[in-house]
Design a protein around this motif. Structure first.
Motif, PDB file in Angstrom:
ATOM      1  N   LYS A 272      83.642  73.917  94.054  1.00 42.29           N
ATOM      2  CA  LYS A 272      83.376  75.003  94.995  1.00 42.29           C
ATOM      3  C   LYS A 272      81.977  75.567  94.792  1.00 42.29           C
ATOM      4  O   LYS A 272      81.274  75.897  95.764  1.00 42.29           O
ATOM      5  CB  LYS A 272      84.429  76.103  94.810  1.00 42.29           C
ATOM      6  N   GLN A 273      81.534  75.659  93.544  1.00 44.38           N
ATOM      7  CA  GLN A 273      80.206  76.189  93.246  1.00 44.38           C
ATOM      8  C   GLN A 273      79.106  75.176  93.559  1.00 44.38           C
ATOM      9  O   GLN A 273      77.950  75.555  93.776  1.00 44.38           O
ATOM     10  CB  GLN A 273      80.123  76.582  91.766  1.00 44.38           C
ATOM     11  N   LYS A 274      79.457  73.881  93.588  1.00 40.88           N
ATOM     12  CA  LYS A 274      78.464  72.821  93.770  1.00 40.88           C
ATOM     13  C   LYS A 274      78.431  72.276  95.193  1.00 40.88           C
ATOM     14  O   LYS A 274      77.635  71.390  95.499  1.00 40.88           O
ATOM     15  CB  LYS A 274      78.774  71.659  92.813  1.00 40.88           C
ATOM     16  N   ASP A 275      79.284  72.785  96.046  1.00 40.88           N
ATOM     17  CA  ASP A 275      79.529  72.186  97.361  1.00 40.88           C
ATOM     18  C   ASP A 275      78.452  72.571  98.375  1.00 40.88           C
ATOM     19  O   ASP A 275      78.695  73.341  99.302  1.00 40.88           O
ATOM     20  CB  ASP A 275      80.918  72.594  97.849  1.00 40.88           C
ATOM     21  N   THR A 276      77.267  71.986  98.223  1.00 42.12           N
ATOM     22  CA  THR A 276      76.169  72.307  99.138  1.00 42.12           C
ATOM     23  C   THR A 276      76.435  71.800 100.555  1.00 42.12           C
ATOM     24  O   THR A 276      75.886  72.334 101.518  1.00 42.12           O
ATOM     25  CB  THR A 276      74.842  71.717  98.619  1.00 42.12           C
ATOM     26  N   LEU A 277      77.262  70.769 100.674  1.00 39.81           N
ATOM     27  CA  LEU A 277      77.594  70.240 102.000  1.00 39.81           C
ATOM     28  C   LEU A 277      78.699  71.038 102.690  1.00 39.81           C
ATOM     29  O   LEU A 277      78.967  70.822 103.873  1.00 39.81           O
ATOM     30  CB  LEU A 277      78.031  68.775 101.882  1.00 39.81           C
ATOM     31  N   GLY A 278      79.347  71.937 101.967  1.00 40.15           N
ATOM     32  CA  GLY A 278      80.405  72.758 102.555  1.00 40.15           C
ATOM     33  C   GLY A 278      81.653  71.993 102.910  1.00 40.15           C
ATOM     34  O   GLY A 278      82.394  72.385 103.829  1.00 40.15           O
ATOM     35  N   ILE A 279      81.934  70.932 102.171  1.00 37.59           N
ATOM     36  CA  ILE A 279      83.080  70.079 102.496  1.00 37.59           C
ATOM     37  C   ILE A 279      84.400  70.817 102.313  1.00 37.59           C
ATOM     38  O   ILE A 279      85.325  70.682 103.130  1.00 37.59           O
ATOM     39  CB  ILE A 279      83.045  68.796 101.650  1.00 37.59           C
ATOM     40  N   LEU A 280      84.496  71.611 101.260  1.00 40.99           N
ATOM     41  CA  LEU A 280      85.748  72.334 101.031  1.00 40.99           C
ATOM     42  C   LEU A 280      86.012  73.370 102.115  1.00 40.99           C
ATOM     43  O   LEU A 280      87.168  73.745 102.350  1.00 40.99           O
ATOM     44  CB  LEU A 280      85.733  73.000  99.654  1.00 40.99           C
TER      45      LEU A 280
ATOM     46  N   GLU B 145      74.283  63.741  97.968  1.00 38.79           N
ATOM     47  CA  GLU B 145      73.391  64.677  98.648  1.00 38.79           C
ATOM     48  C   GLU B 145      72.333  65.201  97.686  1.00 38.79           C
ATOM     49  O   GLU B 145      71.136  65.250  98.017  1.00 38.79           O
ATOM     50  CB  GLU B 145      74.197  65.837  99.228  1.00 38.79           C
ATOM     51  N   ASN B 146      72.739  65.574  96.486  1.00 37.33           N
ATOM     52  CA  ASN B 146      71.812  66.154  95.517  1.00 37.33           C
ATOM     53  C   ASN B 146      70.796  65.143  95.005  1.00 37.33           C
ATOM     54  O   ASN B 146      69.638  65.498  94.738  1.00 37.33           O
ATOM     55  CB  ASN B 146      72.589  66.751  94.341  1.00 37.33           C
ATOM     56  N   ILE B 147      71.195  63.889  94.868  1.00 35.19           N
ATOM     57  CA  ILE B 147      70.302  62.882  94.283  1.00 35.19           C
ATOM     58  C   ILE B 147      69.463  62.155  95.331  1.00 35.19           C
ATOM     59  O   ILE B 147      68.254  61.968  95.153  1.00 35.19           O
ATOM     60  CB  ILE B 147      71.104  61.850  93.459  1.00 35.19           C
ATOM     61  N   ILE B 148      70.074  61.750  96.448  1.00 39.83           N
ATOM     62  CA  ILE B 148      69.321  60.950  97.423  1.00 39.83           C
ATOM     63  C   ILE B 148      69.247  61.600  98.803  1.00 39.83           C
ATOM     64  O   ILE B 148      68.621  61.040  99.708  1.00 39.83           O
ATOM     65  CB  ILE B 148      69.907  59.524  97.553  1.00 39.83           C
ATOM     66  N   GLY B 149      69.853  62.772  98.976  1.00 41.57           N
ATOM     67  CA  GLY B 149      69.807  63.441 100.283  1.00 41.57           C
ATOM     68  C   GLY B 149      70.525  62.662 101.359  1.00 41.57           C
ATOM     69  O   GLY B 149      69.975  62.407 102.438  1.00 41.57           O
ATOM     70  N   ILE B 150      71.780  62.309 101.105  1.00 42.06           N
ATOM     71  CA  ILE B 150      72.522  61.435 102.017  1.00 42.06           C
ATOM     72  C   ILE B 150      72.604  61.984 103.441  1.00 42.06           C
ATOM     73  O   ILE B 150      72.560  61.225 104.412  1.00 42.06           O
ATOM     74  CB  ILE B 150      73.941  61.150 101.464  1.00 42.06           C
ATOM     75  N   SER B 151      72.673  63.299 103.595  1.00 44.18           N
ATOM     76  CA  SER B 151      72.826  63.889 104.932  1.00 44.18           C
ATOM     77  C   SER B 151      71.534  63.831 105.738  1.00 44.18           C
ATOM     78  O   SER B 151      71.542  64.100 106.952  1.00 44.18           O
ATOM     79  CB  SER B 151      73.284  65.350 104.828  1.00 44.18           C
ATOM     80  N   LYS B 152      70.433  63.462 105.088  1.00 45.92           N
ATOM     81  CA  LYS B 152      69.130  63.453 105.765  1.00 45.92           C
ATOM     82  C   LYS B 152      68.637  62.041 106.086  1.00 45.92           C
ATOM     83  O   LYS B 152      67.548  61.876 106.646  1.00 45.92           O
ATOM     84  CB  LYS B 152      68.103  64.183 104.894  1.00 45.92           C
ATOM     85  N   ILE B 153      69.415  61.027 105.743  1.00 47.57           N
ATOM     86  CA  ILE B 153      69.023  59.640 106.026  1.00 47.57           C
ATOM     87  C   ILE B 153      69.406  59.313 107.470  1.00 47.57           C
ATOM     88  O   ILE B 153      70.581  59.305 107.824  1.00 47.57           O
ATOM     89  CB  ILE B 153      69.710  58.666 105.060  1.00 47.57           C
ATOM     90  N   GLU B 154      68.433  59.047 108.309  1.00 47.42           N
ATOM     91  CA  GLU B 154      68.694  58.833 109.733  1.00 47.42           C
ATOM     92  C   GLU B 154      69.418  57.508 109.967  1.00 47.42           C
ATOM     93  O   GLU B 154      69.180  56.519 109.279  1.00 47.42           O
ATOM     94  CB  GLU B 154      67.377  58.853 110.508  1.00 47.42           C
ATOM     95  N   ASN B 155      70.306  57.531 110.952  1.00 47.58           N
ATOM     96  CA  ASN B 155      71.016  56.322 111.387  1.00 47.58           C
ATOM     97  C   ASN B 155      71.616  55.576 110.188  1.00 47.58           C
ATOM     98  O   ASN B 155      71.417  54.378 110.012  1.00 47.58           O
ATOM     99  CB  ASN B 155      70.086  55.400 112.170  1.00 47.58           C
ATOM    100  N   LEU B 156      72.383  56.287 109.406  1.00 47.57           N
ATOM    101  CA  LEU B 156      72.886  55.769 108.138  1.00 47.57           C
ATOM    102  C   LEU B 156      74.138  54.905 108.327  1.00 47.57           C
ATOM    103  O   LEU B 156      75.071  55.279 109.025  1.00 47.57           O
ATOM    104  CB  LEU B 156      73.214  56.931 107.199  1.00 47.57           C
ATOM    105  N   THR B 157      74.121  53.748 107.657  1.00 51.47           N
ATOM    106  CA  THR B 157      75.314  52.915 107.515  1.00 51.47           C
ATOM    107  C   THR B 157      75.793  53.003 106.078  1.00 51.47           C
ATOM    108  O   THR B 157      74.994  52.887 105.145  1.00 51.47           O
ATOM    109  CB  THR B 157      75.020  51.448 107.871  1.00 51.47           C
TER     110      THR B 157
END
Length: 303
Positions: free
Chosen positions: A78-86, A123-135
């Motif tokens: 909950k404290q680490k959830d920068t993506l707000g998944i919870l 997300e914290n290491i490679i910024g997964i949410s910012k990779i365009e057109n991601l597979t």
């Protein structure tokens, strides 16, 4: 048992079984070597439609996980959830998932907490949410638990590819993703190999899957990822006695060869080994602690 409930269970069993039969027929002449996921093992493990219960897909109570460890892990994530998944995703204990009631929040499961932790790590290491057109290539995707949370939370995913060599898993995964009413254009379910072209940007995850394959199968998947020019591979091994620090395959005879050299041979350099939880107490007492092994594709410059 109530007649209506019994009819609902029978209906679910029939739906899932149809998907499994489809994949068994489709893959009958195209089998990758397996060790821990052979048919005789699956018969003991799978109890349809309780495919999210404590079984080979997700160890829950058998992995010494308790309600206390679940609460500790929830508070940490909950404290680490920068993506707000919870905040976005919910759990209802469907299909037999082991759940714990958290006051104010609601139900949580290892499915939800592991998925939130893995995606926030990426997300914290490679910024997964910012990779365009991601597979995303999910190797050994099981019933599709990470696919569900990824598609629900990452708008930049062009395609989430659920890959598995076990037809029963492919059938259950297909059923579950349809049941969750996800956008069918966002995912693809496939038995390896298929005729793919390298996507614009891709990462791969192999979560508790390489640990349960023979070395030959691991090699085939790594070759595939190299052909796809996949940039990152997240490998999560089973904890075992080495506490997730080693990358060991499982042969049919029970021997445990190290496969880390294969990643290096096929141009994947070790980016880092990270504890599943960066809090030492949670890494000791949280849900199923292990290590995250992250590899990055090495692009050799021509002379």
């Amino acid at each position: 048992m109530n007649t209506s409930i019994a009819n609902d269970i029978d209906n679910l069993n029939n739906q899932i079984f149809k998907h499994i039969c489809y994949w068994q027929n489709k893959t009958v002449n195209n089998q990758m070597p397996k060790s821990m996921w052979k048919s005789n093992n699956l018969i003991k493990e799978l109890n349809l439609p309780q495919f999210r219960s404590d079984n080979k897909y997700v160890y829950q109570t058998r992995d010494k996980n308790t309600p206390d460890s679940t609460v500790l892990t929830y508070k940490y994530i909950k404290q680490k959830d920068t993506l707000g998944i919870l905040n976005q995703d919910s759990e209802n204990g469907g299909f037999g998932a082991e759940v714990v009631q958290i006051p104010i929040f609601g139900l949580v499961s290892r499915d939800l907490l592991d998925s939130a932790n893995e995606l926030n790590f990426l997300e914290n290491i490679i910024g997964i949410s910012k990779i365009e057109n991601l597979t995303v290539f999910d190797i050994g995707s099981g019933y599709g638990r990470l696919a569900v949370h990824s598609i629900m939370n990452l708008n930049n995913i062009e395609k989430y590819v659920c890959l598995d060599a076990v037809p029963e898993s492919l059938g259950i995964c297909e059923f579950y993703l349809r049941y969750k009413q996800l956008n069918s254009e966002k995912y693809h379910i496939s038995f390896f190999p298929e005729d793919y072209s390298p996507p614009e940007n891709s990462i791969a995850v192999a979560i508790h899957s390489f640990s349960e394959m023979p070395l030959e199968s691991v090699l085939n998947w790594i070759k595939f990822l190299k052909e796809m020019e996949t940039d990152w591979i997240l490998v999560v091994p089973n904890r075992e006695k080495h506490k997730g620090k080693k990358l060991l395959a499982t042969e049919v005879d029970g021997s445990r060869p190290d496969y880390s050299r294969l990643l290096l041979e096929y141009s994947y350099e070790k980016y880092g080994i990270f504890p599943k939880y960066d809090d030492p107490d949670i890494q000791e007492f949280g849900i199923s602690p292990t290590m995250y092994h992250l590899y990055k594709r090495s692009i050799k410059k021509s002379l």
